[in-house]
Design a protein around this motif. Sequence first.
Motif, PDB file in Angstrom:
ATOM      1  N   MET A  85       0.850  -1.336   0.049  1.00  0.00           N
ATOM      2  CA  MET A  85      -0.086  -0.066  -0.137  1.00  0.00           C
ATOM      3  C   MET A  85       0.701   1.380  -0.010  1.00  0.00           C
ATOM      4  SD  MET A  85      -3.115  -1.173   2.560  1.00  0.00           S
ATOM      5  CE  MET A  85      -2.424  -1.653   3.641  1.00  0.00           C
ATOM      6  N   ALA A  86       0.864   2.027  -1.017  1.00  0.00           N
ATOM      7  CA  ALA A  86       1.399   3.300  -1.129  1.00  0.00           C
ATOM      8  C   ALA A  86       1.177   4.258   0.144  1.00  0.00           C
ATOM      9  CB  ALA A  86       1.120   4.075  -2.439  1.00  0.00           C
ATOM     10  N   VAL A  93       1.661   3.886   3.030  1.00  0.00           N
ATOM     11  CA  VAL A  93       1.418   2.977   4.002  1.00  0.00           C
ATOM     12  C   VAL A  93       2.610   2.063   4.463  1.00  0.00           C
ATOM     13  CG1 VAL A  93      -0.393   1.633   5.229  1.00  0.00           C
ATOM     14  CG2 VAL A  93      -1.038   3.293   3.665  1.00  0.00           C
ATOM     15  N   MET A 131       4.444  -0.232  -3.849  1.00  0.00           N
ATOM     16  CA  MET A 131       4.679  -0.154  -5.194  1.00  0.00           C
ATOM     17  C   MET A 131       5.988   0.784  -5.465  1.00  0.00           C
ATOM     18  SD  MET A 131       1.660   1.541  -7.347  1.00  0.00           S
ATOM     19  CE  MET A 131       0.833   2.813  -6.882  1.00  0.00           C
ATOM     20  N   ARG A 173     -11.773  -6.819  -7.838  1.00  0.00           N
ATOM     21  CA  ARG A 173     -12.244  -5.769  -8.418  1.00  0.00           C
ATOM     22  C   ARG A 173     -11.606  -5.322  -9.693  1.00  0.00           C
ATOM     23  NH1 ARG A 173     -12.262  -4.057  -3.055  1.00  0.00           N
ATOM     24  NH2 ARG A 173     -14.213  -3.692  -2.283  1.00  0.00           N
ATOM     25  N   GLY A 208      -9.275   3.687   0.665  1.00  0.00           N
ATOM     26  CA  GLY A 208      -7.974   3.802   0.392  1.00  0.00           C
ATOM     27  C   GLY A 208      -7.805   5.128  -0.739  1.00  0.00           C
ATOM     28  N   ASN A 209      -6.668   4.760  -1.610  1.00  0.00           N
ATOM     29  CA  ASN A 209      -6.326   6.160  -2.379  1.00  0.00           C
ATOM     30  C   ASN A 209      -7.280   6.194  -3.736  1.00  0.00           C
ATOM     31  OD1 ASN A 209      -5.669   3.719  -3.896  1.00  0.00           O
ATOM     32  ND2 ASN A 209      -3.688   4.237  -3.837  1.00  0.00           N
TER      33      ASN A 209
HETATM   34  C1  FMN Z   1      -3.661   3.496   0.394  1.00  0.00           C
HETATM   35  C2  FMN Z   1      -3.732   2.248  -0.539  1.00  0.00           C
HETATM   36  C3  FMN Z   1      -2.329   2.144  -1.168  1.00  0.00           C
HETATM   37  C4  FMN Z   1      -2.377   0.866  -2.160  1.00  0.00           C
HETATM   38  N1  FMN Z   1      -1.221   0.969  -2.726  1.00  0.00           N
HETATM   39  C5  FMN Z   1      -0.914  -0.389  -3.562  1.00  0.00           C
HETATM   40  C6  FMN Z   1       0.539  -0.691  -4.201  1.00  0.00           C
HETATM   41  O1  FMN Z   1       1.265   0.068  -3.968  1.00  0.00           O
HETATM   42  N2  FMN Z   1       0.388  -1.784  -4.969  1.00  0.00           N
HETATM   43  C7  FMN Z   1      -0.491  -2.503  -5.157  1.00  0.00           C
HETATM   44  O2  FMN Z   1      -0.516  -3.584  -5.738  1.00  0.00           O
HETATM   45  N3  FMN Z   1      -1.870  -2.391  -4.514  1.00  0.00           N
HETATM   46  C8  FMN Z   1      -1.953  -1.367  -3.699  1.00  0.00           C
HETATM   47  N4  FMN Z   1      -2.990  -0.886  -3.093  1.00  0.00           N
HETATM   48  C9  FMN Z   1      -4.396  -1.955  -3.289  1.00  0.00           C
HETATM   49  C10 FMN Z   1      -4.245  -3.041  -1.992  1.00  0.00           C
HETATM   50  O3  FMN Z   1      -2.848  -3.730  -1.980  1.00  0.00           O
HETATM   51  C11 FMN Z   1      -5.371  -3.865  -2.072  1.00  0.00           C
HETATM   52  O4  FMN Z   1      -5.201  -4.529  -3.372  1.00  0.00           O
HETATM   53  C12 FMN Z   1      -6.800  -3.372  -2.115  1.00  0.00           C
HETATM   54  O5  FMN Z   1      -6.902  -2.209  -1.040  1.00  0.00           O
HETATM   55  C13 FMN Z   1      -7.901  -4.406  -1.689  1.00  0.00           C
HETATM   56  O6  FMN Z   1      -7.760  -4.941  -0.686  1.00  0.00           O
HETATM   57  P1  FMN Z   1      -8.368  -4.586   0.903  1.00  0.00           P
HETATM   58  O7  FMN Z   1      -9.825  -4.696   0.582  1.00  0.00           O
HETATM   59  O8  FMN Z   1      -7.791  -5.601   1.965  1.00  0.00           O
HETATM   60  O9  FMN Z   1      -8.021  -3.035   1.238  1.00  0.00           O
HETATM   61  C14 FMN Z   1      -3.411   0.182  -2.232  1.00  0.00           C
HETATM   62  C15 FMN Z   1      -4.410   0.275  -1.537  1.00  0.00           C
HETATM   63  C16 FMN Z   1      -4.474   1.469  -0.639  1.00  0.00           C
HETATM   64  C17 FMN Z   1      -5.992   1.650   0.093  1.00  0.00           C
END
Ligand code: FMN
Length: 335
Positions: A23-24, A26, A47, A176, A334-335
């Motif tokens: 998570m960027a 985070v 990433m 998704r 999130g973002n």
């Molecule tokens: C703040 C934020 C930053 C994210 N940054 C990335 C990232 O850098 N690379 C990535 O593959 N997914 C990123 N994601 C997606 C998450 O890895 C994840 O696939 C998505 O939030 C769904 O999972 P969740 O429902 O458990 O949050 C990001 C999501 C959030 C909320």
Amino acid sequence: MEATLDMKIGNIKIDGKLFLAPMADVTNLAFRMLCKKHGAALTYSEMVSADAVLRGNVRTTYLGLSCEEEKPFAIQLFGNSVDTISTAAMIVEEKYSPDIIDLNFGCPANVLVKDGSGSALLDFPKKVYDIVSDVCKKVDVPVTAKVRVLNNMKKTLDIARIIEEAGACAITVHGRTQAQQYAGKAEHEYARMIKKELSIPVIANGDIVDGLSAKQVLHHTGCEALMIGRAAIGDPHIFTEIAHFLHTGEQLRTDERAQRVADFKEYMRLLELYGLEAYVDIRMHAQWFTRGIKGGRHIRQGISSTREKRSIIQLIESMCEQLPDMATNNDFHGN
Ligand SMILES: Cc1cc2nc3c(=O)[nH]c(=O)nc-3n(C[C@H](O)[C@H](O)[C@H](O)COP(=O)(O)O)c2cc1C
């Protein structure tokens, strides 16, 4: 009761089935270590731009930073060209010694999609194949991929097969589509079908927020592991809670406010220990640690008007003193 089976990603043994999502802004080293402490079996860097790695961008140093106790850990790369991603993979392998290199085929952010990176690559299966196979040739560590689903099952299965054929050692499936961004519910049927088709480990991701949702997704998909994102933001203890539920079928009873305060203070200690304070927006992280706590809004208002770390810690500590009953809700989008 869920049995804890060891799994392997390539030659890397993973001791558990709950992974922290990349998570960027985070998942810096301090936050990842906190999640490890609470039982995350595998952690991912946010990433990292392959172009930035090639340019020797200073920020990438902090993104790639890890430590021996974090192992196993993965660095995630994104980019739009086979050569750039492969070269970046060789550089990060040499410089940071990750156990795994993960490739981002899932990010829906406009800035990446316009550039032909992240989820935009899913429209070009041949390029996905070329990226995965070239990175696999160029590095020694296992290579994995993280995808979003496409708008039909056949296309999604096709891309998953391509990723496996190209040599990836595991695939994470966020249920998704790119267009959905973070709206709607994650559809785990895709992960289930991919798991049936592929031989490599499949990691299900999306909307896993507690023990029950974790159990349901594991049961429905048959996946080897689960990846947890937003539910861990400001609440790394979620890993302990989910593991407890999977093991016993019961909710873990904890004083959530006291836990959040303790975790936030530990987070501040780790940020200092790893020299990361200058890279992290501490106020933003402090806001997250008060989310879902009844009365947290009041604390957040205080946080937004202070800059001093000690005052922020004091405000978070006051959560335990002032507030009556707490209630949780997973309201982070999130973002
Ligand atoms: C703040 C934020 C930053 C994210 N940054 C990335 C990232 O850098 N690379 C990535 O593959 N997914 C990123 N994601 C997606 C998450 O890895 C994840 O696939 C998505 O939030 C769904 O999972 P969740 O429902 O458990 O949050 C990001 C999501 C959030 C909320």
